[in-house]
Design an enzyme around this catalytic site. Structure first.
Site, short mmCIF file in Angstrom:
data_model
loop_
_atom_site.label_atom_id
_atom_site.label_comp_id
_atom_site.label_asym_id
_atom_site.label_seq_id
_atom_site.Cartn_x
_atom_site.Cartn_y
_atom_site.Cartn_z
N ASN A 56 -53.73 24.47 32.98
CA ASN A 56 -54.28 23.72 34.10
C ASN A 56 -54.25 22.23 33.79
O ASN A 56 -54.37 21.80 32.63
CB ASN A 56 -55.68 24.21 34.50
CG ASN A 56 -56.73 24.13 33.41
OD1 ASN A 56 -56.44 24.32 32.23
ND2 ASN A 56 -57.97 23.87 33.80
N VAL A 57 -54.05 21.43 34.85
CA VAL A 57 -54.00 19.98 34.74
C VAL A 57 -54.90 19.44 35.84
O VAL A 57 -54.54 19.48 37.02
CB VAL A 57 -52.56 19.44 34.89
CG1 VAL A 57 -52.54 17.92 34.79
CG2 VAL A 57 -51.63 20.06 33.85
N GLU A 58 -56.08 18.97 35.43
CA GLU A 58 -57.05 18.49 36.41
C GLU A 58 -56.73 17.06 36.84
O GLU A 58 -55.91 16.36 36.22
CB GLU A 58 -58.46 18.57 35.83
CG GLU A 58 -58.90 19.99 35.59
CD GLU A 58 -60.31 20.11 35.07
OE1 GLU A 58 -60.80 21.25 35.05
OE2 GLU A 58 -60.92 19.11 34.65
N ASN A 59 -57.41 16.63 37.90
CA ASN A 59 -57.24 15.30 38.44
C ASN A 59 -58.59 14.83 38.95
O ASN A 59 -59.39 15.64 39.43
CB ASN A 59 -56.22 15.36 39.59
CG ASN A 59 -55.83 13.99 40.07
OD1 ASN A 59 -56.54 13.36 40.84
ND2 ASN A 59 -54.68 13.52 39.60
N ALA A 60 -58.85 13.53 38.87
CA ALA A 60 -60.12 12.98 39.35
C ALA A 60 -60.34 13.31 40.83
O ALA A 60 -61.48 13.45 41.27
CB ALA A 60 -60.17 11.47 39.13
N SER A 61 -59.27 13.45 41.58
CA SER A 61 -59.35 13.94 42.95
C SER A 61 -59.19 15.46 42.85
O SER A 61 -58.09 15.98 42.83
CB SER A 61 -58.23 13.34 43.80
OG SER A 61 -58.24 13.93 45.08
N TYR A 62 -60.30 16.16 42.73
CA TYR A 62 -60.31 17.57 42.35
C TYR A 62 -59.30 18.43 43.09
O TYR A 62 -58.71 19.34 42.52
CB TYR A 62 -61.71 18.17 42.52
CG TYR A 62 -62.76 17.55 41.62
CD1 TYR A 62 -62.45 17.10 40.34
CD2 TYR A 62 -64.05 17.40 42.07
CE1 TYR A 62 -63.42 16.53 39.53
CE2 TYR A 62 -65.04 16.84 41.26
CZ TYR A 62 -64.71 16.40 39.99
OH TYR A 62 -65.67 15.85 39.19
N CYS A 67 -53.43 24.45 38.93
CA CYS A 67 -53.81 25.64 38.18
C CYS A 67 -52.72 25.93 37.15
O CYS A 67 -51.57 25.52 37.30
CB CYS A 67 -53.97 26.84 39.11
SG CYS A 67 -55.31 26.68 40.30
N GLU A 69 -51.18 28.61 36.71
CA GLU A 69 -50.11 29.38 37.34
C GLU A 69 -49.10 28.47 38.02
O GLU A 69 -47.90 28.74 38.01
CB GLU A 69 -50.69 30.37 38.36
CG GLU A 69 -51.58 31.44 37.76
CD GLU A 69 -53.04 31.03 37.64
OE1 GLU A 69 -53.88 31.94 37.49
OE2 GLU A 69 -53.37 29.82 37.68
#
EC number: 3.5.4.5
Length: 143
Positions: A56-62, A67, A69
């Protein structure tokens, strides 16, 4: 470890689930999850025996978070394409995770016939985790 074992008589028997679990755990270590602190790793065998993985690679803009996948399918396409035969997903503690509905749909699009997933309740087929799925065959003008 080899991707495919010789005994294919029962569900999951022809898949090296230990190798998939190890690949998912390794992928999870690369996750970028500073907001949720919930790293996720995923791995899959392709129909031709390769392992592809993602985290997973999150971002400040959720809402823009990717994901594991999604990254896995991107990796699949970047490494020659193909179809997915078996799938395994883990959290930061190494626990098995089920793909969310969006990701089940994404995996369905790239599934090989009889694709299997490790789930919290054991090995299941893609058809069991996404029954009556919508796919490219339902779109007019596609094969």
């Amino acid at each position: 470890m080899t991707a495919v074992q010789n005994d294919a008589n029962e569900t999951g028997a022809n898949i090296d689930w230990t190798a998939l679990e190890a690949a998912a755990l390794d992928a999870m270590k690369s996750a970028y999850a500073p907001y949720s602190n919930f790293p996720v790793g995923a791995a899959a065998f392709t129909a031709d025996g390769r392992i592809v993985s993602g985290c997973n690679v999150e971002n400040a803009s959720y809402g823009l978070t990717l994901c594991a996948e999604c990254v896995l399918v991107g990796n699949l396409q970047m490494t020659g394409g193909g179809l997915l035969r078996a799938f395994y997903c883990v959290d930061g503690g190494g626990n098995v995770l089920m793909p969310c509905g969006r990701c089940r749909q994404l995996l369905h699009e790239f599934r090989a016939p009889g694709m299997e997933l490790m789930t919290t309740q054991g090995i299941k087929t893609m058809d069991q985790v996404l029954p009556d799925a919508f796919g490219p065959e339902h779109l007019e003008g596609t094969r």
